[in-house]
Write an enzyme that holds these catalytic residues in place. Structure first.
Site, short mmCIF file in Angstrom:
data_model
loop_
_atom_site.label_atom_id
_atom_site.label_comp_id
_atom_site.label_asym_id
_atom_site.label_seq_id
_atom_site.Cartn_x
_atom_site.Cartn_y
_atom_site.Cartn_z
N ALA A 291 0.83 -1.21 0.00
CA ALA A 291 0.00 0.00 0.00
C ALA A 291 0.86 1.25 0.00
O ALA A 291 1.28 1.76 1.05
CB ALA A 291 -0.93 -0.01 1.21
N LEU A 292 1.14 1.75 -1.21
CA LEU A 292 2.00 2.92 -1.38
C LEU A 292 1.23 4.07 -2.02
O LEU A 292 1.31 5.22 -1.55
CB LEU A 292 3.19 2.52 -2.28
CG LEU A 292 4.24 3.59 -2.55
CD1 LEU A 292 5.00 3.95 -1.28
CD2 LEU A 292 5.25 3.10 -3.61
N GLY B 85 1.18 8.97 -6.92
CA GLY B 85 1.26 7.77 -7.73
C GLY B 85 2.68 7.61 -8.23
O GLY B 85 3.52 6.95 -7.60
N ILE C 27 -5.17 -0.46 -4.37
CA ILE C 27 -4.37 -1.48 -3.69
C ILE C 27 -4.86 -2.88 -4.09
O ILE C 27 -5.99 -3.27 -3.81
CB ILE C 27 -4.41 -1.28 -2.15
CG1 ILE C 27 -4.02 0.17 -1.80
CG2 ILE C 27 -3.51 -2.29 -1.45
CD1 ILE C 27 -2.69 0.66 -2.40
N GLU D 213 3.39 -0.46 -10.71
CA GLU D 213 4.80 -0.59 -10.30
C GLU D 213 5.71 0.31 -11.14
O GLU D 213 6.85 -0.02 -11.44
CB GLU D 213 5.23 -2.05 -10.27
CG GLU D 213 4.38 -2.79 -9.24
CD GLU D 213 4.94 -4.07 -8.70
OE1 GLU D 213 6.15 -4.28 -8.78
OE2 GLU D 213 4.14 -4.86 -8.16
N SER E 14 5.67 3.37 -17.79
CA SER E 14 6.80 3.36 -18.74
C SER E 14 7.56 4.69 -18.68
O SER E 14 8.79 4.72 -18.77
CB SER E 14 6.30 3.14 -20.16
OG SER E 14 5.90 1.80 -20.32
N GLU E 15 6.81 5.79 -18.53
CA GLU E 15 7.47 7.12 -18.49
C GLU E 15 8.40 7.18 -17.28
O GLU E 15 9.53 7.70 -17.38
CB GLU E 15 6.41 8.23 -18.38
CG GLU E 15 5.53 8.40 -19.61
CD GLU E 15 4.53 7.27 -19.80
OE1 GLU E 15 4.07 6.72 -18.78
OE2 GLU E 15 4.21 6.93 -20.95
C1 LIG Z 1 -4.86 -2.30 -11.53
C2 LIG Z 1 -3.91 -1.50 -10.67
C3 LIG Z 1 -3.37 -2.07 -9.54
C4 LIG Z 1 -2.52 -1.34 -8.71
N1 LIG Z 1 -2.03 -1.93 -7.57
C5 LIG Z 1 -1.32 -1.16 -6.69
C6 LIG Z 1 -0.92 -1.71 -5.44
O1 LIG Z 1 -1.16 -2.88 -5.11
N2 LIG Z 1 -0.26 -0.89 -4.57
C7 LIG Z 1 0.03 0.41 -4.86
O2 LIG Z 1 0.62 1.09 -4.02
N3 LIG Z 1 -0.33 0.95 -6.06
C8 LIG Z 1 -1.00 0.20 -6.98
N4 LIG Z 1 -1.40 0.74 -8.18
C9 LIG Z 1 -1.08 2.14 -8.48
C10 LIG Z 1 0.01 2.29 -9.52
O3 LIG Z 1 1.25 1.94 -8.98
C11 LIG Z 1 -0.04 3.73 -10.04
O4 LIG Z 1 -1.19 3.81 -10.85
C12 LIG Z 1 1.18 4.10 -10.85
O5 LIG Z 1 2.31 4.19 -10.04
C13 LIG Z 1 1.00 5.44 -11.60
O6 LIG Z 1 0.52 6.42 -10.74
P1 LIG Z 1 -0.79 7.28 -11.15
O7 LIG Z 1 -1.77 6.32 -11.72
O8 LIG Z 1 -1.20 8.06 -9.97
O9 LIG Z 1 -0.34 8.21 -12.31
P2 LIG Z 1 0.25 9.69 -12.21
O10 LIG Z 1 1.43 9.71 -11.34
O11 LIG Z 1 -0.86 10.61 -11.89
O12 LIG Z 1 0.71 9.92 -13.69
C14 LIG Z 1 -0.19 10.19 -14.77
C15 LIG Z 1 0.59 10.12 -16.08
O13 LIG Z 1 1.64 11.09 -16.04
C16 LIG Z 1 2.90 10.46 -16.26
N5 LIG Z 1 3.91 11.08 -15.44
C17 LIG Z 1 3.85 11.32 -14.11
N6 LIG Z 1 4.98 11.92 -13.67
C18 LIG Z 1 5.77 12.05 -14.76
C19 LIG Z 1 7.06 12.59 -14.96
N7 LIG Z 1 7.77 13.10 -13.96
N8 LIG Z 1 7.57 12.57 -16.22
C20 LIG Z 1 6.86 12.04 -17.25
N9 LIG Z 1 5.63 11.52 -17.11
C21 LIG Z 1 5.08 11.53 -15.89
C22 LIG Z 1 2.68 9.01 -15.87
O14 LIG Z 1 3.58 8.17 -16.55
C23 LIG Z 1 1.25 8.78 -16.30
O15 LIG Z 1 1.21 8.46 -17.65
C24 LIG Z 1 -2.20 -0.01 -9.05
C25 LIG Z 1 -2.73 0.58 -10.21
C26 LIG Z 1 -3.57 -0.15 -11.02
C27 LIG Z 1 -4.14 0.50 -12.25
#
Ligand SMILES: Cc1cc2nc3c(=O)[nH]c(=O)nc-3n(C[C@H](O)[C@H](O)[C@H](O)COP(=O)(O)OP(=O)(O)OC[C@H]3O[C@@H](n4cnc5c(N)ncnc54)[C@H](O)[C@@H]3O)c2cc1C
Length: 382
Positions: free
Chosen positions: A126-127, A133, A159, A366, A369-370
């Site tokens: 849970a991060l 994100g 999560i 996790e 790609s960015e």
């Molecule tokens: C099905 C599913 C299961 C998941 N399970 C877990 C889990 O068990 N535990 C947990 O902790 N999390 C979990 N997650 C969360 C996941 O790790 C996050 O969705 C992920 O890290 C991206 O964060 P965000 O969705 O908030 O995107 P954001 O951080 O809001 O980013 C939005 C977009 O902007 C881009 N972006 C952001 N910052 C930058 C930058 N500096 N430079 C270039 N591009 C950028 C990103 O690549 C993305 O395309 C899960 C997500 C999904 C969809």
């Protein structure tokens, strides 16, 4: 260099492949459709019994002790069968591993055996928060010491396995005055702790059998001894754990990509025998050759990262490279498999429809790609 697998690695790969063929693949479409939690949990228990829940965890805590290469091989084979089951398995492995690496002996003995033997259906990680994100250091969730307990307040979102995980690794800010990323600590939280609640479930595109929920911490009381690792140094644990997790997700995506391409190849083979002059034949051959080539490259990148990790060498850049390459190759493979198959590939009677939906998130969770590209570039430009 030696590209041969050890006897143990081969056995693990073959055991996973047999399990997929006999037990997992036959029910994957049904799991996806019904989201049957009881069936998922019974499959997870079978995987625990077969030793897949602590592949890189010491035998003395109930793990298999087979290393990171074996872990990668297993996730790829399982990923061919059911992505939802495999992501749950991958995260549970991650949770068991991090407890082994940074936990006290007491925490190891308490939490790792039930993760490995299936007494806990899964582990939770849970991060992510609404404001944190891609940039987890921006998290708001707080933990304040009150006697012999830490009191956690805040929400985590998205999560995996929150509904049934037996223990969660949770991050919270413990020093508000510290520089960004410095005052964060890591806790082990049981769902039975007062103030812990699972919130709404997300409605998703793919990996439908793996539930994804909000988790709410409302004055959640966590015993002091459940701090994982060094207080205020928890962000480093997250970064290290995610690097290992990326090998798992990349390996899972490779399995999905291979399953899609295998299906498309067999489809073409059947077509060729019926209609040898098919106009699509050469175009299809190009797609098949290119995709298997990319997936072979992905496998090498993943196994290299896993090998470095196993040797206790630096592997974070290689894990990010492997994750971005494998997940993008797998996404492409699922896309191209649908081109090869045509209309039938777009229907729910064809497994490629599920692979296409399931593979998309592998280049989001996790670390997107960015973010992988940022990590790789930062290392290269250091
Ligand atoms: C099905 C599913 C299961 C998941 N399970 C877990 C889990 O068990 N535990 C947990 O902790 N999390 C979990 N997650 C969360 C996941 O790790 C996050 O969705 C992920 O890290 C991206 O964060 P965000 O969705 O908030 O995107 P954001 O951080 O809001 O980013 C939005 C977009 O902007 C881009 N972006 C952001 N910052 C930058 C930058 N500096 N430079 C270039 N591009 C950028 C990103 O690549 C993305 O395309 C899960 C997500 C999904 C969809």
């Amino acid at each position: 260099m030696d590209f041969e697998l050890t006897q143990e690695q081969r056995v693990i790969q073959e055991t996973a492949a047999k399990f997929v063929k006999d037990e997992l693949a036959p029910i994957a479409a049904e799991l996806d459709r019904t989201k049957d939690r009881e069936k998922l949990k019974s499959i997870l228990k079978r995987l625990a019994d077969l030793g897949f829940m602590g592949i890189n965890v010491d035998r003395k805590y109930g793990g298999t002790g087979a290393g990171s290469v074996a872990f990668s091989l297993a996730m790829t084979e399982l990923g061919r069968g059911c992505a939802s089951t495999t992501v749950t398995t991958s995260v549970t492995n991650m949770v068991a591993e991090v407890i082994q690496v940074v936990g006290t002996e007491q925490l190891r003995e308490k939490y790792i055996p039930p993760l490995c033997n299936g007494a806990f259906a899964a582990g939770g990680f849970a991060l992510t928060e609404a404001v944190a994100g891609s940039d987890p250091a921006a998290m708001r969730m707080s933990a304040v010491l009150d006697g012999d307990h830490w009191v956690l307040n805040g929400n985590k979102i998205f999560i995996s396995s929150a509904e049934f995980a037996g223990v969660f690794v949770v991050w919270a800010v413990t020093d508000k005055e510290a520089r960004k990323g410095k005052g964060i600590s890591c806790f082990l939280v049981e769902p039975s702790f007062p103030g812990f609640r699972v919130g709404k479930e997300e409605k998703k595109l793919g990996q439908l059998a793996s539930p994804t929920n909000e988790v709410i911490f409302d004055n959640c009381r966590v015993p002091k001894e459940n701090v994982l690792g060094v207080l205020n140094d928890g962000f480093r644990i997250a970064a290290a754990e995610l690097a290992g997790g990326r090998i798992g997700i990349g390996s899972l995506s490779l399995g999905i990509g291979l399953a899609a391409m295998d299906f498309a190849r067999d489809f073409v083979k059947e077509r060729i025998s019926v209609d040898a002059a098919s106009v699509n034949q050469q175009a299809n051959q190009g797609l098949i050759a290119n995709n298997y080539t990319r997936l072979a490259g992905a496998r090498l990148a993943l196994l290299r990262a896993a090998f470095l990790k196993e040797q206790k060498l630096y592997y974070a850049k290689e894990a990010s490279m492997a994750k971005v390459y494998a997940t993008e190759a797998a996404n492409r493979a699922c896309h191209d498999a649908m081109i090869i198959i045509g209309d039938y590939g777009y229907t729910d009677g064809c497994p490629v429809e599920r692979y296409y939906r399931d593979v998309r998130v592998t280049s989001i969770y996790e670390g997107t790609s960015e973010i992988q590209r940022l990590i790789i570039a930062r290392e290269l430009l250091r």
